[in-house]
Motif scaffolding. Structure first.
Motif, PDB file in Angstrom:
ATOM      1  N   HIS A  19      53.095 -56.526  -9.815  1.00 22.03           N
ATOM      2  CA  HIS A  19      53.527 -56.968 -11.141  1.00 22.03           C
ATOM      3  C   HIS A  19      54.758 -56.195 -11.599  1.00 22.03           C
ATOM      4  O   HIS A  19      55.756 -56.780 -12.048  1.00 22.03           O
ATOM      5  CB  HIS A  19      52.373 -56.786 -12.121  1.00 22.03           C
ATOM      6  N   ALA A  20      54.702 -54.881 -11.459  1.00 21.34           N
ATOM      7  CA  ALA A  20      55.793 -54.034 -11.949  1.00 21.34           C
ATOM      8  C   ALA A  20      57.067 -54.184 -11.126  1.00 21.34           C
ATOM      9  O   ALA A  20      58.181 -54.161 -11.671  1.00 21.34           O
ATOM     10  CB  ALA A  20      55.349 -52.571 -11.948  1.00 21.34           C
ATOM     11  N   THR A  24      58.853 -58.957 -12.683  1.00 24.46           N
ATOM     12  CA  THR A  24      59.570 -58.792 -13.946  1.00 24.46           C
ATOM     13  C   THR A  24      60.492 -59.977 -14.206  1.00 24.46           C
ATOM     14  O   THR A  24      61.283 -60.362 -13.343  1.00 24.46           O
ATOM     15  CB  THR A  24      60.410 -57.498 -13.919  1.00 24.46           C
ATOM     16  N   GLY A  25      60.352 -60.566 -15.390  1.00 22.96           N
ATOM     17  CA  GLY A  25      61.221 -61.670 -15.783  1.00 22.96           C
ATOM     18  C   GLY A  25      60.853 -63.023 -15.220  1.00 22.96           C
ATOM     19  O   GLY A  25      61.526 -64.017 -15.498  1.00 22.96           O
TER      20      GLY A  25
END
Length: 196
Positions: A19-20, A24-25
């Motif tokens: 996820h990190a 992102t975006g």
């Protein structure tokens, strides 16, 4: 720490990193959800449960022992459960190793908070492993039929019956479960497409 807890922690840590670092975006993310592994338990040589992320809710199978099979990511296989056979796809993540996943929801915009997503995951596991027997679990049958505890269409409008049952569930301290859940649609990830 139990083995199931250790596997749960590894699975969650891996997908929090995904996820990190990779998501992102991305527009398919539901910012109201986090990463959570639900109901991880041993089953037929695997650790089995549901993985919730901001971009999917999937059934997941992780081998309990080192997996020596040479299977490419993306390959598919049927696994037989009491509720019937379900198709899983092979995946691999560094730090986690190989695993199999079966989509329940993707994306996951139906869910307004983690509590509802977790309740849905628990209902899916119960129905999958128990075969959803009418005589054994009437409440589970109602969940699969979209009657318990909240009947909500995907445009966000509540039916009168759904509102009454949701209120009763809240009064009883139970988490509301996403509605319009039929066993087949929930466990094959067809809910969004077939209900529009």
């Amino acid at each position: 720490m139990s083995n199931a807890t250790a596997i749960t922690n590894r699975l969650e840590a891996c997908f929090r990193q995904v996820h990190a670092e990779r998501m992102t975006g991305i527009p398919i993310l539901n910012g109201k959800l986090g990463v959570r592994a639900v109901g991880i338990a041993p089953w037929n040589g695997f650790w089995f449960g549901v993985l919730i992320t901001p971009w999917f809710m999937n059934l997941v199978l992780l081998p309990q022992e080192a997996d020596e099979e040479i299977i490419r990511s993306g390959e598919k296989r049927l696994f037989a459960f009491p509720a019937g056979p379900f198709e899983f796809i092979r995946g691999h993540e560094d730090g986690l190793g190989p695993f199999w996943m079966c989509s329940l929801f993707s994306p996951v915009f139906e869910f307004e908070e983690m509590e509802t997503a977790e309740a849905t995951a628990i209902a899916a596991l119960a129905g999958l492993m128990e075969g959803v027997q009418v005589d054994e679990d009437r409440d589970m049958q109602r969940i699969w039929q979209g009657d318990l505890p909240e009947a909500v269409d995907l445009e966000g409008e509540h039916t009168a019956a759904g509102q009454e049952e949701a209120g009763a569930a809240e009064d009883a301290g139970k988490a509301p479960v996403a509605a319009e859940l039929s066993r087949r649609k929930l466990l094959t990830g067809q809910l969004r497409d077939s209900s529009r």
